[in-house]
Scaffold this motif. Structure first.
Motif, PDB file in Angstrom:
ATOM      1  N   THR A 138       0.862  -1.178   0.000  1.00 44.19           N
ATOM      2  CA  THR A 138       0.000   0.000   0.000  1.00 44.19           C
ATOM      3  C   THR A 138       0.895   1.224   0.000  1.00 44.19           C
ATOM      4  O   THR A 138       2.031   1.182   0.474  1.00 44.19           O
ATOM      5  CB  THR A 138      -0.919   0.045   1.241  1.00 44.19           C
ATOM      6  OG1 THR A 138      -0.118   0.032   2.415  1.00 44.19           O
ATOM      7  CG2 THR A 138      -1.870  -1.125   1.253  1.00 44.19           C
ATOM      8  N   ALA A 139       0.393   2.297  -0.523  1.00 48.57           N
ATOM      9  CA  ALA A 139       1.195   3.513  -0.610  1.00 48.57           C
ATOM     10  C   ALA A 139       0.323   4.731  -0.359  1.00 48.57           C
ATOM     11  O   ALA A 139      -0.870   4.719  -0.647  1.00 48.57           O
ATOM     12  CB  ALA A 139       1.847   3.618  -1.987  1.00 48.57           C
ATOM     13  N   ILE A 140       0.928   5.756   0.198  1.00 44.68           N
ATOM     14  CA  ILE A 140       0.280   7.057   0.331  1.00 44.68           C
ATOM     15  C   ILE A 140       1.022   7.992  -0.614  1.00 44.68           C
ATOM     16  O   ILE A 140       2.239   8.134  -0.547  1.00 44.68           O
ATOM     17  CB  ILE A 140       0.338   7.575   1.778  1.00 44.68           C
ATOM     18  CG1 ILE A 140      -0.423   6.624   2.698  1.00 44.68           C
ATOM     19  CG2 ILE A 140      -0.231   8.992   1.850  1.00 44.68           C
ATOM     20  CD1 ILE A 140      -0.325   6.973   4.159  1.00 44.68           C
ATOM     21  N   LEU A 141       0.261   8.602  -1.503  1.00 48.72           N
ATOM     22  CA  LEU A 141       0.853   9.445  -2.529  1.00 48.72           C
ATOM     23  C   LEU A 141       0.395  10.887  -2.360  1.00 48.72           C
ATOM     24  O   LEU A 141      -0.664  11.153  -1.805  1.00 48.72           O
ATOM     25  CB  LEU A 141       0.423   8.951  -3.918  1.00 48.72           C
ATOM     26  CG  LEU A 141       0.676   7.484  -4.223  1.00 48.72           C
ATOM     27  CD1 LEU A 141       0.052   7.128  -5.560  1.00 48.72           C
ATOM     28  CD2 LEU A 141       2.145   7.172  -4.220  1.00 48.72           C
ATOM     29  N   LYS A 142       1.221  11.795  -2.849  1.00 43.12           N
ATOM     30  CA  LYS A 142       0.801  13.188  -2.953  1.00 43.12           C
ATOM     31  C   LYS A 142       1.183  13.670  -4.340  1.00 43.12           C
ATOM     32  O   LYS A 142       2.005  13.059  -5.016  1.00 43.12           O
ATOM     33  CB  LYS A 142       1.435  14.055  -1.854  1.00 43.12           C
ATOM     34  CG  LYS A 142       2.931  14.246  -1.980  1.00 43.12           C
ATOM     35  CD  LYS A 142       3.437  15.163  -0.884  1.00 43.12           C
ATOM     36  CE  LYS A 142       4.936  15.342  -0.990  1.00 43.12           C
ATOM     37  NZ  LYS A 142       5.436  16.277   0.005  1.00 43.12           N
TER      38      LYS A 142
END
Length: 99
Positions: free
Chosen positions: A80-84
C-alpha cells in the motif's frame, strides 16, 4: 503495459489507477473464462457465484501492477502507498507491506 500505453497516449504516463484497473479487467476475464460461466440468463445466480469464488481464491495472479492475491477476508494483499501530487506528478510518501 507502460510501453504500449505510452505509444497509444502520445507519451503521457498512465494515471495512478490505470494499471490496477487494467489488472481488474483481466482478472474478471480470467474468472469468467476459467470457472465455467455460461452467460445464460437462467444461470445468472450460478455465474455470479462462480465469479465470486474465483475472485476469493485468487492467489498470485500476474498483473501489470504486481501480483493480485486476496486474503481470507477478501481484502487485497500486497503493497500500500500514500501518494501526494507534486508539480502534477504522484510522489510516494509512504509505502508499506500490508499484513
Amino acid at each position: 503495459y507502460v510501453k504500449r500505453y505510452l505509444a497509444l497516449s502520445g507519451d503521457k504516463s498512465p494515471n495512478y489507477g490505470g494499471p490496477r484497473s487494467y489488472d481488474n479487467i483481466y482478472l474478471f476475464k480470467h474468472c469468467i473464462e476459467s470457472s465455467g460461466v455460461t452467460n445464460k440468463p437462467a444461470d445468472l445466480a450460478s455465474d455470479r457465484d462462480k465469479i465470486r469464488q474465483c475472485l476469493a481464491g485468487t492467489k498470485n495472479f500476474p498483473g501489470v501492477a504486481g501480483e493480485v492475491t486476496f486474503d481470507k477476508n477478501g481484502d487485497g494483499t500486497g503493497i500500500t502507498a500514500i501518494l501526494k501530487v507534486e508539480h502534477g506528478k504522484y510522489v510516494n510518501i509512504l509505502q508499506q507491506k500490508k499484513m
